[in-house]
Design a protein around this motif. Sequence first.
Motif, PDB file in Angstrom:
ATOM      1  N   MET A 105       0.847  -1.191   0.000  1.00 23.97           N
ATOM      2  CA  MET A 105       0.000   0.000   0.000  1.00 23.97           C
ATOM      3  C   MET A 105       0.890   1.251   0.000  1.00 23.97           C
ATOM      4  O   MET A 105       0.666   2.185  -0.779  1.00 23.97           O
ATOM      5  CB  MET A 105      -0.856  -0.063   1.273  1.00 23.97           C
ATOM      6  CG  MET A 105      -1.995   0.882   1.298  1.00 23.97           C
ATOM      7  SD  MET A 105      -3.241   0.320   0.106  1.00 23.97           S
ATOM      8  CE  MET A 105      -4.577   1.399   0.517  1.00 23.97           C
ATOM      9  N   THR A 106       1.886   1.251   0.870  1.00 24.62           N
ATOM     10  CA  THR A 106       2.787   2.403   0.990  1.00 24.62           C
ATOM     11  C   THR A 106       3.575   2.609  -0.298  1.00 24.62           C
ATOM     12  O   THR A 106       3.683   3.743  -0.797  1.00 24.62           O
ATOM     13  CB  THR A 106       3.771   2.180   2.163  1.00 24.62           C
ATOM     14  OG1 THR A 106       3.009   1.909   3.338  1.00 24.62           O
ATOM     15  CG2 THR A 106       4.641   3.404   2.394  1.00 24.62           C
ATOM     16  N   SER A 148       2.760   1.748  -3.262  1.00 26.82           N
ATOM     17  CA  SER A 148       1.835   2.231  -4.288  1.00 26.82           C
ATOM     18  C   SER A 148       1.572   3.718  -4.116  1.00 26.82           C
ATOM     19  O   SER A 148       1.577   4.488  -5.085  1.00 26.82           O
ATOM     20  CB  SER A 148       0.508   1.473  -4.206  1.00 26.82           C
ATOM     21  OG  SER A 148       0.727   0.090  -4.293  1.00 26.82           O
ATOM     22  N   LEU A 149       1.347   4.137  -2.867  1.00 26.46           N
ATOM     23  CA  LEU A 149       1.076   5.551  -2.594  1.00 26.46           C
ATOM     24  C   LEU A 149       2.292   6.412  -2.922  1.00 26.46           C
ATOM     25  O   LEU A 149       2.175   7.451  -3.575  1.00 26.46           O
ATOM     26  CB  LEU A 149       0.704   5.749  -1.123  1.00 26.46           C
ATOM     27  CG  LEU A 149      -0.739   5.400  -0.757  1.00 26.46           C
ATOM     28  CD1 LEU A 149      -0.918   5.334   0.749  1.00 26.46           C
ATOM     29  CD2 LEU A 149      -1.677   6.461  -1.345  1.00 26.46           C
ATOM     30  N   GLY A 174       1.432   7.417  -6.474  1.00 24.05           N
ATOM     31  CA  GLY A 174       0.618   8.573  -6.101  1.00 24.05           C
ATOM     32  C   GLY A 174      -0.868   8.285  -6.243  1.00 24.05           C
ATOM     33  O   GLY A 174      -1.280   7.375  -6.967  1.00 24.05           O
ATOM     34  N   ARG A 175      -1.665   9.063  -5.505  1.00 19.81           N
ATOM     35  CA  ARG A 175      -3.125   8.922  -5.557  1.00 19.81           C
ATOM     36  C   ARG A 175      -3.672   9.487  -6.857  1.00 19.81           C
ATOM     37  O   ARG A 175      -3.147  10.454  -7.398  1.00 19.81           O
ATOM     38  CB  ARG A 175      -3.776   9.736  -4.444  1.00 19.81           C
ATOM     39  CG  ARG A 175      -3.608   9.204  -3.065  1.00 19.81           C
ATOM     40  CD  ARG A 175      -4.301  10.150  -2.084  1.00 19.81           C
ATOM     41  NE  ARG A 175      -4.065   9.724  -0.712  1.00 19.81           N
ATOM     42  CZ  ARG A 175      -2.957   9.986  -0.046  1.00 19.81           C
ATOM     43  NH1 ARG A 175      -1.986  10.683  -0.613  1.00 19.81           N
ATOM     44  NH2 ARG A 175      -2.800   9.547   1.192  1.00 19.81           N
ATOM     45  N   ARG A 188      -8.452   8.324  -0.133  1.00 22.39           N
ATOM     46  CA  ARG A 188      -8.042   7.046   0.445  1.00 22.39           C
ATOM     47  C   ARG A 188      -8.152   5.909  -0.574  1.00 22.39           C
ATOM     48  O   ARG A 188      -9.247   5.460  -0.884  1.00 22.39           O
ATOM     49  CB  ARG A 188      -8.979   6.678   1.607  1.00 22.39           C
ATOM     50  CG  ARG A 188      -9.072   7.696   2.720  1.00 22.39           C
ATOM     51  CD  ARG A 188      -7.987   7.470   3.741  1.00 22.39           C
ATOM     52  NE  ARG A 188      -8.330   8.121   4.988  1.00 22.39           N
ATOM     53  CZ  ARG A 188      -8.916   7.525   6.015  1.00 22.39           C
ATOM     54  NH1 ARG A 188      -9.200   6.252   5.962  1.00 22.39           N
ATOM     55  NH2 ARG A 188      -9.195   8.189   7.109  1.00 22.39           N
ATOM     56  N   PRO A 189      -7.037   5.412  -1.070  1.00 20.05           N
ATOM     57  CA  PRO A 189      -7.097   4.204  -1.905  1.00 20.05           C
ATOM     58  C   PRO A 189      -7.666   3.035  -1.090  1.00 20.05           C
ATOM     59  O   PRO A 189      -7.631   3.066   0.137  1.00 20.05           O
ATOM     60  CB  PRO A 189      -5.630   3.955  -2.270  1.00 20.05           C
ATOM     61  CG  PRO A 189      -4.978   5.290  -2.118  1.00 20.05           C
ATOM     62  CD  PRO A 189      -5.669   5.948  -0.963  1.00 20.05           C
ATOM     63  N   ASN A 232      -8.586   0.793   5.120  1.00 21.48           N
ATOM     64  CA  ASN A 232      -8.976   1.970   5.913  1.00 21.48           C
ATOM     65  C   ASN A 232     -10.007   1.614   6.978  1.00 21.48           C
ATOM     66  O   ASN A 232     -11.172   1.419   6.677  1.00 21.48           O
ATOM     67  CB  ASN A 232      -9.584   3.040   4.992  1.00 21.48           C
ATOM     68  CG  ASN A 232      -8.720   3.311   3.773  1.00 21.48           C
ATOM     69  OD1 ASN A 232      -7.703   3.972   3.864  1.00 21.48           O
ATOM     70  ND2 ASN A 232      -9.124   2.754   2.628  1.00 21.48           N
ATOM     71  N   VAL A 249      -4.822   4.514  -6.897  1.00 23.33           N
ATOM     72  CA  VAL A 249      -3.471   4.983  -7.197  1.00 23.33           C
ATOM     73  C   VAL A 249      -3.276   4.971  -8.721  1.00 23.33           C
ATOM     74  O   VAL A 249      -4.036   4.341  -9.444  1.00 23.33           O
ATOM     75  CB  VAL A 249      -2.383   4.123  -6.503  1.00 23.33           C
ATOM     76  CG1 VAL A 249      -2.453   4.302  -4.990  1.00 23.33           C
ATOM     77  CG2 VAL A 249      -2.533   2.650  -6.875  1.00 23.33           C
TER      78      VAL A 249
END
Lengths: 337, 337
Positions: B109-110, B112-113, B117-118, B124-125, B149, B292
Motif C-alpha cells: 500500500m505504501t 503504491s502511494l 501517487g493517488r 483514500r485508496p 482503511n 493509485v
Amino acid sequence: MKIAVDAMGGDNAPAEIVRGAARAAMELDATILLVGREKDIKAELNDYYWDFSSDKIQIVNAAEVIENEDKPVHAVRTKKDSSMVRAVELVRDGEADAMLSAGNTGALMTASLLRLGRIEGIDRPAIVTSVPVIAEDGRFEIIVDAGANSECKPQNLMDFAYMGSVYYRSAYGKESPSVGLINIGVEETKGTPTLKETYQLLKMSSLNFVGNVEAREVPNGPADVLVCDGFVGNVVLKLSEGVTKTTMKAIKDAIYSSAMSKAGGLLIKGQMQKLKDKFNYETYGSAPILGVNGLVFKMHGSSSANAVYHAVHSAARVASGNVVEEIRNSIKDYQKQ
Amino acid sequence: MKIAVDAMGGDNAPAEIVRGAARAAMELDATILLVGREKDIKAELNDYYWDFSSDKIQIVNAAEVIENEDKPVHAVRTKKDSSMVRAVELVRDGEADAMLSAGNTGALMTASLLRLGRIEGIDRPAIVTSVPVIAEDGRFEIIVDAGANSECKPQNLMDFAYMGSVYYRSAYGKESPSVGLINIGVEETKGTPTLKETYQLLKMSSLNFVGNVEAREVPNGPADVLVCDGFVGNVVLKLSEGVTKTTMKAIKDAIYSSAMSKAGGLLIKGQMQKLKDKFNYETYGSAPILGVNGLVFKMHGSSSANAVYHAVHSAARVASGNVVEEIRNSIKDYQKQ
C-alpha cells in the motif's frame, strides 16, 4: 421465582409465545406471568393446556400491543398499558424476577431504560447474544454488544467486557471466562484508535483478557466473551447465520444433484440432522439487555413455541443467580480503580 | 502486455511465486517480469521451466526483500532495491502494465502511494476483494474496502463505490453493476451517522445503488459491489472464510462419526469436491489496490503456485482494459456534480 412473558410481542404472538411459555412452566419451579390481552391468552391456553394451576401460570391483563413498526420512544411513552411495558414494570416492582419479549427490540430497549433505569456507572446498556462454538460441541460464546450501540467509546467497550464476564459466569457456570476483543489483527497496535485504547484498558484490567481476536476465529471459540461495538456485533451474528445457512443449502443442493450422491445423502441423513440441530438458533436461549436495573431478555422476533420454551428455561437459570447485583458491584469495583 | 511479479514476497516465495507466474506466462499473450534476486529466480526456473523464451519470461534483478515483519513506511523508504518497490516502479515507469505481490500488505500500500501517487480526487485508496456468491454458481461480488482503511468518511465510501463499479465492470464485464452499502438494517435510517449520510449520497448518485445490505445476505450476492469501511470489510471476509471452513469441517467430522454415514460420504465425495473447489480461495484472483496511478494487485500471503497462476490471469484480464483511466474520469465526473 416469577417470570413475566410478553405474550403479545413477536411475529407468532400470542399463539407460539403462550404455548412455549406454558410448556416451560410445566417443568420449571417457577410461576409464569403471561402479560397481554387476557381473552386472547386464555383462548390459547384453553386450546392446549386446559389443566393448569395458578402456581404455574397467571395472566396479567394489558390492553395494548407495541407493534414492530412503532417508533420505540413514542410507543413506550404512549402505549402505557401495552404488554411489553407492563411486563417490564413487573420486574421494576419486584413482582417478576425477569421478563422476556419477542417484540420490537428498540421499544424493549427503551422500556428497559425508562422503566428500570441504567445501573450506576453504565453509560450504554448492551444486548448479549449467545452463539454455539461450531468447532466444539456444547460450548457457547457470547457477543457483547450484539446490536444496541453502533458507535462506542473505549469506556463503553470496557463496560461490555465486565458485564459480559458476569453474565457468562452466571449463564454457563465458568468462573473466570476469557475475554477477547474483535479486531482486524491480533497485535495490540491493530485497529481503530478506540480499539487500541480499549486493548490497553483490558490488558490492565482484572478480567481474563486473551487479546485481540480475528473474525476468522469466531467459529472456533477464541474466547468466551467477545467484545465489539454493536455494528460489528450485528455483522458477525448475521453473517455467521447467513454463511452457515447458505453453506448447508449448497451442500444439500450438491447432494441432490446426482443419483449416487442422493443415495449417499440418505446414509448421512442422521448425522447431518444432528449437525443441523446444533446450528438451530431456536435452542440458544434469549438475549439479555445488560446494564439496566433488572433482567430483561429479548427473544428472536420469529420465535416458535420451541424457541420460547428454551428462552424461558435459560432466563430462569440466569434469574436464579444474582446477575444485576453482580454487575453493579463489578462496575463499581473497576470504576473505582 | 507486460506484468511484473514480485517474486520474493509471500510465505512461499520465491518457489511457488515463480512456478505459478511461469505457468501463467506459457498461456498468456504477455511477458512476465519476475522481480527479485536473479540467482534465486533462475534456480527455480531452471528446475521447472528449462525451456522458456524471453518473450514470455524476463528477470528483473532486485537485491533486497521486504519482510512481513518490516514496518511499511520504513521498509519502503530504506529498501529501495527491494523486489516489491522495483516492481511498483516498473508500473510507474510504464515498463509494466500491472504488478502483483504476495508480500507485506502495508508495504505494498505504501509503495503504491509513494511511487504511483493517488488519483486526483481520491483521498483514500482501497483494497478490493472478490468473493464467490455461494448461492449462485460462477457469480462473484466484490468488497470495497477489504481492509486498508479502518475508519472512513462518507466521501471515502463514495469513492469506494465509484472505483468498485469501474473495477467490477472491467473484471466481470457487467455494464452497470449493482452497489450495496453494508449496514445493520435495510431502512435508510439505519446505522451510524456516516452510513446514513453515505446512503443519501449514493441515492443521488449515478450509480446502480440498490440500498443497504445486511451481512446475513452477503452469501446470497445482494449486490455486485459491496461498500463498507475496511474494518467491516475485513470482518466480513475473514468471518465468511472462517465459518465456511469450520462448517465444512463439522460436516466432514459428522460423516466420519459412523460407519453408515462414512459409506454415504463416499457416495457424495464427488459432489462435495466440486463444492470445495467453489470455496477455494486460490482461484478467486487477486485484490487490486484502487485509487493509485497504476495497477497493483495484492495476492494472499500464503499463495500457492496455483493461486499465483490464477491471480496473474485475472490481473492480465484487468490490465487489458483501462481501469485506472476510467476511475480517473469517473471520480472527476461525479466530484464535479
